[in-house]
Design an enzyme around this catalytic site. Structure first.
Site, short mmCIF file in Angstrom:
data_model
loop_
_atom_site.label_atom_id
_atom_site.label_comp_id
_atom_site.label_asym_id
_atom_site.label_seq_id
_atom_site.Cartn_x
_atom_site.Cartn_y
_atom_site.Cartn_z
N GLN A 1 -9.52 1.92 25.65
CA GLN A 1 -8.51 2.97 25.59
C GLN A 1 -8.42 3.62 26.98
O GLN A 1 -9.39 4.19 27.48
CB GLN A 1 -8.88 4.01 24.53
CG GLN A 1 -7.79 5.04 24.29
CD GLN A 1 -7.93 5.70 22.93
OE1 GLN A 1 -8.36 5.08 21.96
NE2 GLN A 1 -7.57 6.97 22.84
N ARG B 1 -7.02 7.92 34.37
CA ARG B 1 -8.09 8.00 35.35
C ARG B 1 -8.21 6.69 36.12
O ARG B 1 -9.02 5.81 35.81
CB ARG B 1 -9.40 8.37 34.65
CG ARG B 1 -9.31 9.74 33.99
CD ARG B 1 -10.54 10.08 33.17
NE ARG B 1 -10.63 9.30 31.94
CZ ARG B 1 -11.56 9.48 31.01
NH1 ARG B 1 -12.47 10.44 31.18
NH2 ARG B 1 -11.59 8.74 29.93
N TYR C 1 17.27 -26.13 -6.72
CA TYR C 1 18.42 -25.23 -6.71
C TYR C 1 19.74 -25.94 -6.39
O TYR C 1 20.64 -26.01 -7.22
CB TYR C 1 18.18 -24.08 -5.73
CG TYR C 1 17.13 -23.11 -6.23
CD1 TYR C 1 17.44 -22.18 -7.22
CD2 TYR C 1 15.84 -23.12 -5.73
CE1 TYR C 1 16.48 -21.30 -7.70
CE2 TYR C 1 14.88 -22.24 -6.20
CZ TYR C 1 15.20 -21.33 -7.19
OH TYR C 1 14.26 -20.47 -7.67
N PRO D 1 19.56 -14.32 -11.89
CA PRO D 1 19.10 -13.16 -12.66
C PRO D 1 20.00 -11.95 -12.39
O PRO D 1 20.69 -11.87 -11.38
CB PRO D 1 17.68 -12.91 -12.12
CG PRO D 1 17.37 -14.09 -11.26
CD PRO D 1 18.66 -14.63 -10.78
N HIS E 1 19.84 -17.36 -6.86
CA HIS E 1 18.39 -17.43 -6.76
C HIS E 1 17.87 -18.41 -5.70
O HIS E 1 16.67 -18.49 -5.46
CB HIS E 1 17.86 -17.85 -8.13
CG HIS E 1 16.45 -17.41 -8.41
ND1 HIS E 1 15.53 -17.11 -7.44
CD2 HIS E 1 15.81 -17.22 -9.59
CE1 HIS E 1 14.40 -16.76 -8.00
NE2 HIS E 1 14.53 -16.82 -9.31
N LYS F 1 -9.62 -0.85 -16.82
CA LYS F 1 -10.01 -1.87 -15.85
C LYS F 1 -9.48 -3.25 -16.26
O LYS F 1 -10.16 -4.25 -16.19
CB LYS F 1 -11.53 -1.92 -15.68
CG LYS F 1 -12.17 -0.59 -15.32
CD LYS F 1 -11.66 -0.07 -14.00
CE LYS F 1 -12.38 1.20 -13.57
NZ LYS F 1 -12.14 2.34 -14.43
N LEU F 2 -8.24 -3.25 -16.73
CA LEU F 2 -7.60 -4.49 -17.16
C LEU F 2 -6.33 -4.71 -16.36
O LEU F 2 -5.74 -3.78 -15.82
CB LEU F 2 -7.27 -4.45 -18.66
CG LEU F 2 -8.46 -4.35 -19.62
CD1 LEU F 2 -7.96 -4.03 -21.02
CD2 LEU F 2 -9.26 -5.65 -19.63
N SER F 3 -5.89 -5.95 -16.30
CA SER F 3 -4.62 -6.28 -15.64
C SER F 3 -3.48 -6.09 -16.62
O SER F 3 -3.48 -6.67 -17.71
CB SER F 3 -4.66 -7.74 -15.16
OG SER F 3 -3.35 -8.24 -14.97
N ARG G 1 -6.48 -14.50 -15.83
CA ARG G 1 -6.80 -14.04 -14.49
C ARG G 1 -7.19 -15.21 -13.58
O ARG G 1 -6.77 -15.28 -12.42
CB ARG G 1 -7.95 -13.04 -14.57
CG ARG G 1 -8.43 -12.49 -13.24
CD ARG G 1 -9.59 -11.54 -13.47
NE ARG G 1 -10.12 -11.03 -12.22
CZ ARG G 1 -11.18 -10.23 -12.15
NH1 ARG G 1 -11.79 -9.85 -13.24
NH2 ARG G 1 -11.62 -9.82 -10.98
N SER H 1 8.28 -13.57 -16.34
CA SER H 1 8.03 -13.12 -14.97
C SER H 1 7.87 -11.62 -14.96
O SER H 1 8.58 -10.90 -15.67
CB SER H 1 9.18 -13.52 -14.05
OG SER H 1 8.91 -13.14 -12.72
N GLU I 1 -27.99 11.19 -23.34
CA GLU I 1 -28.43 9.80 -23.21
C GLU I 1 -27.27 8.97 -22.67
O GLU I 1 -26.17 9.00 -23.22
CB GLU I 1 -28.86 9.26 -24.57
CG GLU I 1 -29.41 7.85 -24.53
CD GLU I 1 -30.01 7.40 -25.86
OE1 GLU I 1 -30.23 6.18 -26.02
OE2 GLU I 1 -30.23 8.25 -26.74
#
Length: 1237
Positions: free
Chosen positions: A107, A111, A541, A554, A780, A862-864, A942, A992, A1151
């Site tokens: 940096q 000077r 396509y 779409p 598309h 903690k799930l998708s 996953r 999708s 506990e």
């Protein structure tokens, strides 16, 4: 006289510039593609000749100049921008993409004397030529540039901080004359109305430009180096050594750094940071400690000669928001804040004898008088110091530990100086590679700010895709063995046993038959930018011969706007056009922030393929009318089937205002009564391609139609202003408005409504309906849905900031196009209309918002959310049709250059097993078993998703092998004709996730006659989705019925996640059975017992791999002691211990149990003294309050592995019932609960 003085100053400046940059120009001439230096730019020079500017004036003179030449400032801003874009490397022959790992990031301020000595010193550092030296400047200076350009012994790159005080001498980020003085009291600042009056720091001071610039510069340079320097991209092995121009490195500095790296695993495997300098007394000693290192928890005192690895940088940027907002002007103390709040005190290993020494005393932090001469003397002294200790340098024996400090230095207080909201937001600009909406926050700044356009132009190189794309990895070719193995796994749910056994033989043959094809495919991958991309465009396509709408194009349904009349309709349309024009500017100037998946940059190629492009029909393969920056100066407007040309730029190329565009569109309102509907023609683009192509050719041959086709083909996009659309009364089954609007945007509703008011060949059509609804339909071929939603999110954000428009009363620029229809084409057009209407009528749709949960619920558990939706779709289809079907989910391959998509095959064996269990009529399978099956289905989803987005799916590989066989006239393997392949490619579910920031949903048709199309946009607390089917030969499909099954599947899965607790029956037999009487949800459990329940990702619950949220929970609740326990039959006196565990008892402390593996039952008494049973699994954390009666027993698996947490030393003694009834902890517990009758 003054005129001659100015002329003389200008001539002297240009001579000095020419000499200064001569070597720079020579170096650039090596590469003819290099950008020209600013003084070589003729256009800039024309402006520059107006006045002169002295580059070498000292900084204070520069900043305090009263009459700064704005042209020259803009000139040097352009210079900085171009230099940063160029990334020119001097002495490039010394650089290696594979072996150069060490980056010396220096940096530099003003000077010059220091820098000269620094460069001389570097020559003595061993292996310096094997590094990359990067100078990061915040001041353009001729003498500095001469020093750098004369370096010949190491590869060098110069970068320039683009928001420096020099470039903004009298406006933010520099010193705005209307900013508050540093020491003014806040009440005086508020009364004086200086711009940043509301934002003093914790000590009551206002921002000091020269101080805050240091942190800005430090943060920017690291973001730039790690994310934008082209030759360093995709290099996770980099080690960046942070230096300044007044640092001195020992001759063995790099040698010792490498030695620390090599011996780290032996000495300090947990250390994340290496440091070559230190502030300890031992730093200036070498005798007997030259080969010693010390270890400590990182703190600001260990910032001298500090290194940052790529992995540590990734950890830092995860907490970028905290870094950018902590009220501390020091970068190192800001890092201390991060280290202690977020990193849990990272370890540092440092050279006990200093290999980096700080010599300068004339820096920004030194308030007292300093002397360059005395500092230079210190350089000579330091050189002699290392020469005297030469015998201790380059130690050969292994490193040993001199001291290991276990104390964690607390962050006593922050230093202030970083309270101005503008500084915090500007630091986010430097971080824009990691967040898409980095400029959005500037809209909320209530005082003067640099224009967004200016800011974007300056940070162009930190967000441009051009510097990233050439370094993206090429799309790999999977191995035959992997594809064969995964193929068998993916088709297993679709086949019976006999069919599967036969498939195994076919797949074995396939591996042998495909070997020559694999070799050809690998050769193609070596020679093509992307072995698949051109095939994908052509075969998937452009060679597609069926209709574009429903099948390929779409639609995107946008949130409803407030307007309800035609004037509001065209006002909104004008704002949308203006927003798209702004977005186009960002695309053309490479200002779209680079998308990332985690830290990986994604391919940005598709962003350039949305605007201006049009598909042209042809007999066998369509062609594309492509985009160019200098064209597309108008929009094609469709209204009442008429086509208009609407210019949106003036003759000089400037964007027209929204008011000008609105004024032109008002012409449509004026002519509404007299303007007849045009001859139907737009519907032709909805016909089958091989039937539309000859009609297009015939119409194109008519000279009068050239203007019409040019208007559409050359337009930036198509704007469709609809008059009306199909109402519910016109349908056999009553449909809601959103569904009817969705059909209108998907295909136009037939020629009776709006199908002829479309041009489906255009890549982007914006549709604005008369009652507040709007949407998009896009071709598309060149872009995926996420690219479209990014554009739409930007435009909708823009529209939120607009005001009602007032007509400018200028003449309308709208120009109507006429179409001449030859007599011999009229019949073909009429027949096309009938075909199109019949085709459109075959499509059915429902649009729905599932209201019960969304992304937040998935995140909390903690799930998708994507995984949950995909598994729910499998359950819905199984419930409705009694079987599973091949499922397509789009997975992005944009990690790879020119990557498009890979298929995520969501119909797994695990999903099938779960769907079957969830579809049982008599509920034979218990909830705990269903939950386990659900987790397995989620894991399978996953895993396949991870494989697909990392180019390890099967579908693109199978396609490539088939196409390479066809290209080379080779026989295709027998697998392609096998029943397993046909079923695998018959996508019953075409799905999708297309997420959007706004309340949108994308719509497209099914892939097969008897299938479903389902696209979804998960919101925080809901899920927008649509379901499409066909009406003919549909195999019993029905969108509304499927939607109902989908909704119930989502709800049942939620219940399964939440309901793993129930009231127990009174049966006294085996306590390890369920004993389920009545299910309850977790909120009811917590309310009636005081129990608290969390869930964490199971793989991140172990002590050596603990997720941050678990660590935070422990810290917040004060857990200081923990251990692990396994309960299993092999333990001593197992049966006796089970009886002890199952005895009803209380504890005097709460506990806490975190399940690592296995499963078990916790039984607890509710407020009415009834037994409730909680079934816990890996990742579950349960907290039982003190004084609550409970018991514990493993389930039928007889195994549980838990971590136990305690507040201080553990208290083990249970108090059994009835002794616990009078215990104080029990009395306190009962007081806090109310009975529920």
């Amino acid at each position: 006289m003054l005129r001659y003085i100015i002329l003389w100053l200008f001539i002297m400046t240009m001579i000095k510039l020419t000499i200064t940059f001569y070597d720079d120009l020579q170096q650039q001439s090596i590469d003819s593609t290099s950008l020209a230096l600013p003084f070589d730019d003729d256009d800039l020079n024309k402006d520059k000749k107006q006045d002169s500017f002295n580059l070498t004036m000292n900084e204070s003179q520069y900043v305090n100049a009263t009459a700064t030449n704005r042209t020259v400032i803009e000139y040097y801003r352009e210079y900085v921008q171009r230099k940063n874009q160029e990334q020119f490397m001097r002495n490039k022959h010394l650089f290696s993409l594979t072996t150069t790992r060490y980056i010396l990031l220096v940096q530099v301020h003003t000077r010059v004397v220091y820098l000269k000595k620094f460069i001389e010193m570097l020559k003595d550092v061993q292996a310096i030529n094997q590094t990359l030296l990067i100078f990061s400047h915040d001041f353009i200076d001729a003498e500095i540039n001469v020093l750098v350009t004369n370096i010949k012994f190491v590869p060098v790159i110069q970068i320039f901080y683009p928001f420096s005080q020099q470039l903004y001498p009298d406006e933010f980020p520099g010193l705005d004359p209307n900013d508050c003085p540093r020491d003014i009291a806040k009440h005086r600042a508020l009364s004086s109305r200086c711009k940043n009056a509301p934002y003093p720091d914790k000590y009551g001071h206002y921002r000091e430009v020269s101080i805050v610039q240091i942190k800005h510069h430090w943060w920017w340079k690291l973001n730039y180096v790690f994310n934008s320097i082209q030759v360093l991209q995709n290099r996770s092995d980099l080690l960046v050594l942070l230096l300044e121009e007044d640092f001195y490195l020992s001759p063995d500095a790099l040698f010792f750094l490498k030695k620390m790296e090599n011996e780290k695993e032996r000495i300090c495997p947990e250390c994340l940071i290496y440091t070559l300098g230190n502030l300890e007394k031992s730093g200036r000693q070498f005798n007997n400690i030259g080969s010693k290192v010390s270890i400590a928890y990182w703190h600001a005192r260990y910032n001298l000669g500090m290194t940052i690895t790529y992995s540590f940088w990734c950890s830092i940027v995860k907490h970028a928001e905290a870094f950018c907002n902590v009220d501390d002007y020091n970068w190192d103390w800001s890092l201390v804040y991060l280290a202690q709040k977020h990193f849990n005190y990272p370890r540092v290993i440092w050279s006990t004898s200093a290999r980096v020494i700080h010599l300068g005393s004339c820096g920004i932090h030194h308030k007292k008088t300093c002397s360059n001469q005395s500092d230079i003397a210190r350089w000579d002294e330091t050189k002699k110091f290392y020469e005297t200790n030469q015998q201790y340098l380059f130690p050969k024996k292994p490193l040993t530990i001199h001291a290991k400090y276990e104390a964690k230095r607390p962050l006593k207080q922050i230093n202030g100086g970083w309270s101005d909201v503008r500084d915090r937001q500007l630091s986010q600009v430097s971080f824009d590679l990691y967040q898409r909406q980095h400029f959005a926050s500037f809209h909320s700044v209530p005082f003067h700010r640099p224009s967004i356009t200016t800011l974007r132009s300056m940070v162009r190189t930190t967000s441009t895709c051009s510097a990233q794309q050439s370094n993206l990895p090429r799309l790999p070719v999977p191995t035959l063995a992997d594809t064969a193995r995964k193929y068998l796994k993916t088709v297993a749910p679709l086949l019976n046993n006999d069919e599967f056994n036969e498939t195994k033989k076919i797949v074995e043959e396939f591996q042998h038959e495909s070997k020559p094809l694999q070799e050809l495919l690998l050769k193609r991958a070596d020679t093509e930018e992307n072995w698949l991309s051109q095939w994908w465009l052509d075969k998937v396509y452009l060679e597609w011969r069926s209709n574009l709408p429903i099948f390929y194009n779409p639609a995107l349904l946008l949130p409803r706007q407030s307007y309800r009349d035609f004037d509001g309709q065209i006002q909104f349309a004008a704002h949308v056009i203006q927003g798209i024009l702004q977005y186009r500017s960002l695309i053309d100037s490479n200002q779209i922030p680079v998308d990332r998946f985690g830290s990986d940059p994604l391919c940005m190629d598709q962003y350039r393929k949305v605007l201006g492009i049009c598909r042209i029909p042809a007999k066998s393969i369509d062609r594309l009318h492509l985009y160019n920056k200098t064209g597309h100066r108008h929009v094609a407007v469709f209204h009442r089937n008429n086509i208009y040309r609407l210019p949106v730029y003036d003759d000089q190329g400037n964007k027209l205002s929204a008011a000008d565009i609105y004024s032109s569109l008002k012409k449509l309102a004026d002519s509404k009564g007299s303007d007849e509907k045009q001859t139907l023609i737009g519907h032709l683009t909805a016909d089958e391609r091989q039937l539309w192509a000859p009609i297009h050719e015939q119409l194109s041959l008519v000279p009068e139609n050239k203007k019409f086709f040019d208007t559409i083909n050359d337009s930036l996009f198509v704007l469709c202003l609809d008059e009306n659309y199909q109402s519910s009364s016109g349908t056999a089954i009553k449909k809601d408005t959103q569904t009817l609007i969705g059909l209108n945007f998907l295909h136009g509703g037939g020629t009776k409504y709006n199908t002829a008011n479309r041009w489906f060949d255009k890549t982007l059509q914006v549709i604005v309906a008369p009652d507040g609804y709007s949407g998009v339909n896009y071709e598309h071929s060149l872009a995926e849905g996420g690219i479209i939603t990014a554009l739409v999110d930007y435009v909708l954000d823009h529209c939120k900031t607009t005001q009602p428009l007032v007509s400018t009363n200028k003449p309308s620029l709208l120009n109507k196009c006429q179409v001449v229809i030859p007599k011999d084409v009229e019949q073909s057009i009429s027949e096309s209309e009938k075909r199109v209407n019949k085709f459109i009528e075959n499509c059915d749709l429902t649009v729905y918002k599932y209201p019960e949960f969304g992304k937040e619920f998935a995140k909390q558990n903690k799930l998708s959310i994507d995984g949950m939706i995909q598994v729910a779709l499998q359950v819905a289809y199984f419930r409705m049709h009694g079987k599973c079907g091949a499922t397509y989910e789009s997975g992005s391959l944009r990690r790879y250059h020119l990557g498009r998509t890979e298929t995520i095959r969501s119909c797994t064996l695990e999903a099938q097993q779960f769907a079957r269990a969830m579809s049982e009529q008599h509920n034979e399978t218990g909830s705990n078993t269903k939950y386990e099956l659900f987790l397995k289905a989620m894991q399978a989803q996953r895993q396949y998703t991870t494989d697909a987005i990392n180019a390890k799916g099967i579908d693109r590989h199978l396609l490539g092998l088939r196409l390479i066989a066809a290209e080379n006239n080779l026989p295709k393997p027998a697998l392609y004709n096998h029943i397993s392949y046909k079923r695998a490619m018959h996508y019953i579910l075409s799905t999708s996730q297309v997420g959007a920031k706004h309340d949108c949903v994308m719509i497209y048709g099914p892939a097969v006659d008897d299938g479903y199309g389902c696209c979804y946009n998960p919101r925080n607390d809901s899920i927008n989705y649509m379901v499409t089917t066909f009406k003919i030969n549909n195999g019993g499909t029905n969108p509304i019925e499927f939607s109902n099954h989908f909704n119930s599947s989502l709800t049942d899965i939620r219940s399964l996640i939440e309901v793993r607790c129930w009231y127990m029956d009174d049966v006294q037999d085996n306590p390890q059975d369920d004993h389920r009487l009545k299910d309850i949800d977790v909120p009811t459990l917590c309310d009636r017992t005081g129990v608290q329940v969390w869930h964490f990702e199971p793989e991140k619950t172990f002590a050596n791999n603990e997720c941050p949220s678990l660590a935070k929970l422990k810290q917040d609740r004060g857990y200081t002691y923990e251990d692990e326990v396994k309960v299993q039959p092999s333990m001593e006196k197992y049966e006796e211990k089970l009886k002890m565990f199952f005895a009803e008892h209380i504890h005097t402390d709460e506990e806490i149990r975190l399940v690592l593996d296995g499963s078990d039952f916790f039984d607890v008494r509710d407020c009415d003294d009834k037994w409730m049973r909680i079934h816990v699994f890996p990742g579950d954390l349960i907290i039982l309050p003190a004084g609550m009666y409970h018991r514990f027993i493993p389930d039928s698996k007889n195994f549980i592995h838990v971590r136990r947490f305690f507040l201080g030393e553990p208290v083990w003694t249970p108090v059994n019932r009835p002794d616990g009834d009078t215990h104080p902890s029990r009395q306190d517990y009962v007081k806090n609960l109310k009975p529920h009758n």
